[in-house]
Motif scaffolding. Structure first.
Motif, PDB file in Angstrom:
ATOM      1  N   VAL A 642      33.652  32.330  87.078  1.00  0.00           N
ATOM      2  CA  VAL A 642      34.953  32.940  87.338  1.00  0.00           C
ATOM      3  C   VAL A 642      35.666  32.140  88.422  1.00  0.00           C
ATOM      4  CG1 VAL A 642      36.161  35.044  88.025  1.00  0.00           C
ATOM      5  CG2 VAL A 642      34.019  35.205  86.752  1.00  0.00           C
ATOM      6  N   ARG A 643      36.869  31.686  88.135  1.00  0.00           N
ATOM      7  CA  ARG A 643      37.672  30.940  89.092  1.00  0.00           C
ATOM      8  C   ARG A 643      38.581  31.885  89.872  1.00  0.00           C
ATOM      9  NH1 ARG A 643      38.335  25.451  87.985  1.00  0.00           N
ATOM     10  NH2 ARG A 643      39.549  25.456  89.929  1.00  0.00           N
ATOM     11  N   SER A 645      41.725  32.211  90.545  1.00  0.00           N
ATOM     12  CA  SER A 645      43.149  32.028  90.264  1.00  0.00           C
ATOM     13  C   SER A 645      43.922  33.228  90.797  1.00  0.00           C
ATOM     14  CB  SER A 645      43.378  31.896  88.770  1.00  0.00           C
ATOM     15  OG  SER A 645      43.092  33.124  88.127  1.00  0.00           O
ATOM     16  N   TYR A 647      45.816  35.188  89.281  1.00  0.00           N
ATOM     17  CA  TYR A 647      45.714  36.311  88.329  1.00  0.00           C
ATOM     18  C   TYR A 647      44.380  37.021  88.513  1.00  0.00           C
ATOM     19  CZ  TYR A 647      45.157  38.899  83.995  1.00  0.00           C
ATOM     20  OH  TYR A 647      44.929  39.898  83.082  1.00  0.00           O
ATOM     21  N   ILE A 648      43.297  36.253  88.597  1.00  0.00           N
ATOM     22  CA  ILE A 648      41.974  36.854  88.746  1.00  0.00           C
ATOM     23  C   ILE A 648      41.879  37.618  90.067  1.00  0.00           C
ATOM     24  CG2 ILE A 648      39.533  36.330  89.097  1.00  0.00           C
ATOM     25  CD1 ILE A 648      40.367  36.158  86.203  1.00  0.00           C
ATOM     26  N   THR A 651      43.881  40.827  89.772  1.00  0.00           N
ATOM     27  CA  THR A 651      43.271  41.789  88.848  1.00  0.00           C
ATOM     28  C   THR A 651      42.059  42.459  89.488  1.00  0.00           C
ATOM     29  OG1 THR A 651      44.003  40.491  86.943  1.00  0.00           O
ATOM     30  CG2 THR A 651      42.219  42.074  86.579  1.00  0.00           C
ATOM     31  N   ILE A 652      41.182  41.646  90.095  1.00  0.00           N
ATOM     32  CA  ILE A 652      39.997  42.225  90.732  1.00  0.00           C
ATOM     33  C   ILE A 652      40.400  43.113  91.899  1.00  0.00           C
ATOM     34  CG2 ILE A 652      37.873  41.705  91.977  1.00  0.00           C
ATOM     35  CD1 ILE A 652      37.609  39.172  90.362  1.00  0.00           C
ATOM     36  N   GLU A 703      42.095  40.029  98.919  1.00  0.00           N
ATOM     37  CA  GLU A 703      42.142  38.878  98.017  1.00  0.00           C
ATOM     38  C   GLU A 703      41.512  37.649  98.670  1.00  0.00           C
ATOM     39  OE1 GLU A 703      45.870  38.128  96.174  1.00  0.00           O
ATOM     40  OE2 GLU A 703      46.068  40.150  95.365  1.00  0.00           O
ATOM     41  N   PRO A 782      31.056  43.369  85.581  1.00  0.00           N
ATOM     42  CA  PRO A 782      32.364  43.569  86.224  1.00  0.00           C
ATOM     43  C   PRO A 782      32.349  44.713  87.233  1.00  0.00           C
ATOM     44  CG  PRO A 782      32.650  43.168  83.888  1.00  0.00           C
ATOM     45  CD  PRO A 782      31.174  43.309  84.113  1.00  0.00           C
TER      46      PRO A 782
END
Length: 799
Positions: A642-643, A645, A647-648, A651-652, A703, A782
């Motif tokens: 998992v990078r 980014s 977006y990631i 989202t997380i 983040e 997840p």
């Protein structure tokens, strides 16, 4: 309990419609239409309404949790023009001075810096500032402030604005500096939050301050150029124009930020980078810059603090007296600490009986300084910012706050506020009587006021005052110690007073007098045998006195001073005394080495064996030019499945906020397969290869935490950078640097073993990022990953 200052505002919806009354309005067709539309707005959720201002003082005030009986009120804020305050100081007139910087962390291209020094006053005694004067502006990231001694209508302050130390003076009494002098220049500017900082007067009128890991200073003084590389401490004696440097190197404290002095003047120091505290005295020997030292706050657990204050104010209950109160900016808290004697030194712990003074759920609450005011209340300088570092987030990150700042006042309900005796412009005799006061503010301000008066008048008054002190009175020994400090402020040796304090029944007074012996050694009359008196103190029954005698001897560069050191070495010792013995032996080596070479006829035979244990092998001389540091590829995987980014991350983070389960995340954190606890410390468990995580949740945005776990090479925490060192013999060492200076450095390898290598033996030095590999969380579900971040994000936050 939190108290608010309410301001009445007129309701913007209370203005009447242009109709006489409700009956007339309903008969008017336009009115009927407007009322129908209004009813729709009333029945519809207020999607158009402005959300409450989370950054308002009222919102922050509501987030505070205080012990029973205490209350806090807003004393000043951005509404008064106080933005991003960094340090606060009180003067003898009851005015609060502050420095602030909106320029930090970096000047924008084309921008002109305009950071300020303010003077704040509560002229109506209403519990909040009602007058603010800009004393000086046009500064660029000032990080140190202390009030200078003056008299009459003048006021002045020292300001640290690397590379300069300023003395700014208001000569005509209008509250604005009209005279600015550069006192010293040449202080390092390698890192804006490690510049010279946290100014504070010692009990004897020495300006104490600090610098951080990336500071490299070369300061010209009348005594020559004084250098200090990396993290260390400064001591400046204004009348002598004497500047001394201590510590140095890359060992902790890597960003010392905050001095306090205990009741008898013992110096304690906060480490703003690590959550440690230190007793500075054992290494405060001119010319000695040593290596590693032990923290005296063993349970700090990464709770970074700054600018502590010893609580001596009768506005607070008896059980709070002598507690250390310090700004826990990393945890959005103001901590209550307990200090006690530990052999020749001290140890600090969380107070076993008293709770933290403030804990906040507002992540922008950043208490960076706490100081007692003239009314006995405790004032808290709140830098207020969601982002506190400069390398974890962009210099231009939109969340960096540039518009807020607060000063809070904490009081105890049911106990009256104090009214200090007259200090500014008071007669000298009255100021001396103030030295008996139990109130720290009164004693400190009276001494600084005395420092601004003519030396001849003050010393004459001191000479007639101290012999009249009542023998046996509980305050007498401490008042004598304070009087000795007054004479030190004036650089006026007083042998009779010094001898009286040396003979004090209080060991703390004798210990302080030992340092005065060293300070005045070259100015005392010949019949006052300084070394002989130190030799007596070296056999004192109290270890604190013996420690002070060793440090004092180390500061007197004479061959006979080594006799004092060796005499003390034969007495019971502890870690503080051992540190001072090594430091004094190293500093005095140019004096004792020639004596030993000639046979040292006056030395006792057993001293030679002692000397071998104290004279640590000197490392190889520092090379004329160190090897260039290279940047090479990390030796661990850079990317996982998992990078990180945008977006990631988003989202997380959203899933963590909505559904995260910190309790389950704690179980995930301790799973051996992801090895978190092997390298990182939380509470009293874990490794020391990576940074402690006790305060990661209150220190960093969610983040950022997610990104640091998914891609550890994105941001390597300061002092945990990994290096590959190749020696000239071809040996390869890999690890983090835990200590170092111009001559050698010490690495801690991934197994926790430490290796010391001489700088002269290094053939190649490479920065290789972080030891933490990416992909450790690749096999988590997840839900497990989400809950792991939920756990990390709440570490350090108030429950």
């Amino acid at each position: 309990m939190a108290t608010k200052r309410h301001k009445m505002h007129k309701n913007p919806f209370s203005s009447p419609f242009p109709f006489a009354d409700a009956r007339t309005a309903t008969q008017h067709p336009t009115a009927k239409t407007l009322l129908c539309l209004l009813s729709l707005f009333v029945a519809t959720p207020p999607f158009f309404a402005a959300e409450p201002d989370r950054d308002s003082p009222e919102a922050e005030l509501a987030s505070f949790k205080l012990p029973p009986g205490f209350e806090v009120n807003l004393w000043a804020s951005e509404r008064d023009g106080i933005v991003k305050p960094v340090q606060i100081r009180w003067d003898a007139r009851g005015r609060l001075w502050a420095i602030g910087t909106t320029t930090y962390p970096q000047l924008k291209p084309g921008e002109t810096p305009n950071d300020k020094v303010w003077i704040l006053e509560d002229t109506k005694h209403a519990g909040h500032a009602d007058k603010v004067t800009v004393f000086a502006d046009g500064l660029m990231i000032p990080t140190g402030l202390e009030i200078a001694p003056t008299h009459g209508k003048e006021s002045a302050c020292y300001v640290g604005e690397s590379p300069k130390l300023w003395l700014m003076t208001d000569t005509d009494g209008d509250g604005k500096a009209d005279k600015k002098e550069v006192v010293l220049r040449g202080f390092g500017t390698g890192d804006n939050h490690q510049n010279i900082n946290s100014f504070r007067w010692s009990p004897g009128g020495e300006l104490m301050f600090s610098q951080g890991l990336h500071g490299h200073a070369r300061v010209e003084t009348p005594y020559g150029v004084v250098g200090l590389d990396e993290a260390g401490l400064w001591r400046y004696r204004p009348d002598e124009q004497r500047l001394d440097a201590f510590f140095g190197g890359s060992a902790d404290p890597q960003n010392p930020w905050g001095w306090t002095f205990l009741h008898w003047g013992q110096p304690l120091l906060s480490a703003g980078n690590s959550g440690n505290m230190y007793f500075a005295l054992p290494e405060m020997i001119r010319g000695y810059q040593g290596g590693r030292r032990d923290t005296i706050w063993a349970e700090g657990r990464g709770r970074k603090t700054s600018n502590p204050e010893l609580l001596e104010s009768s506005q607070f209950p008896d059980e709070w007296q002598n507690a250390i109160i310090t700004g826990g900016y990393i945890n959005n808290a103001v901590w209550t600490l307990h200090v006690e004697q530990d052999g020749a030194g001290f140890k600090i712990s969380d107070d076993p009986k008293l709770p933290p003074l403030i804990q906040s759920t507002q992540g922008s609450f950043r208490p960076v300084d706490v100081k007692l005011g003239p009314d006995g209340a405790l004032y808290i300088c709140d830098w207020y910012n969601p982002i506190i570092g400069h390398y974890q987030a962009s210099f231009r990150h939109p969340d960096r706050d540039k518009t807020h700042g607060r000063i809070w006042r904490v009081t105890y309900k049911g106990r009256p506020l104090l009214t200090p005796p007259p200090i500014a412009d008071a007669p000298i005799e009255h100021l001396l009587e103030n030295l008996h006061s139990p109130e720290k503010y009164v004693r400190e301000q009276s001494k600084r006021e005395l420092a601004g008066r003519p030396t001849k008048e003050v010393i004459s008054a001191v000479r007639s005052w101290w012999p009249r002190l009542e023998p046996g009175h509980p305050d007498t020994e401490h008042a004598l110690y304070e009087a000795l400090g007054v004479c030190e402020w004036h650089e006026s040796p007083q042998p009779e007073l010094l001898q009286r304090v040396l003979a004090s029944k209080a060991p703390e007074a004798r210990a302080y007098a030992a340092s005065t012996l060293a300070r005045w050694a070259d100015r005392l009359p010949p019949q006052f045998d300084v070394v002989e008196k130190l030799a007596d103190l070296a056999h004192d029954e109290d270890p604190r006195v013996r420690l002070a005698a060793i440090v004092a001897a180390g500061n007197i560069p004479r061959p006979e001073s080594m006799v004092v050191v060796l005499s003390a070495a034969t007495q019971p010792r502890d870690k503080f005394i051992n540190t001072a013995l090594v430091a004094a032996t190293a500093a005095l080596k140019p004096q004792w080495e020639p004596v030993v070479a000639k046979g040292a006829p006056d030395w006792k035979p057993e001293w030679y064996a002692l000397l071998k244990t104290l004279d640590k092998p000197k490392p190889k001389p520092a090379p004329a030019k160190k090897v260039t540091q290279l940047v090479s590829a990390p030796i661990v995987p850079i990317y996982g499945r998992v990078r990180a980014s945008p977006y990631i991350l988003g989202t997380i983070a959203a899933d963590v906020t909505k559904n995260g389960n910190p309790k389950h995340g704690e179980e995930v954190f301790h799973r051996p397969e992801i090895a978190c606890i092997s390298c990182h410390h939380v509470g009293d468990k874990g490794g020391n290869i990576g940074p402690a995580l006790d305060a990661i949740g209150s220190a960093q945005p969610l983040e950022f935490i997610i990104g640091a776990v998914l891609e550890p090479q994105r941001e390597v925490k300061e002092s945990f950078e990994t290096y590959r060192i190749t020696t000239k013999k071809g040996e390869e060492l890999i690890g983090i640097i835990v200590a170092g200076n111009d001559s050698e450095l010490t690495l801690r390898d991934p197994a926790g073993m430490e290796h010391t290598v001489a700088q002269a033996d290094i053939a190649k030095r490479e920065f290789i990022g972080s030891l933490m590999p990416a992909g450790l969380t690749d096999n988590l579900s997840p839900e497990d990953l989400r809950d792991l971040f939920a756990y990390l994000s709440q570490l350090g936050k108030a429950k």
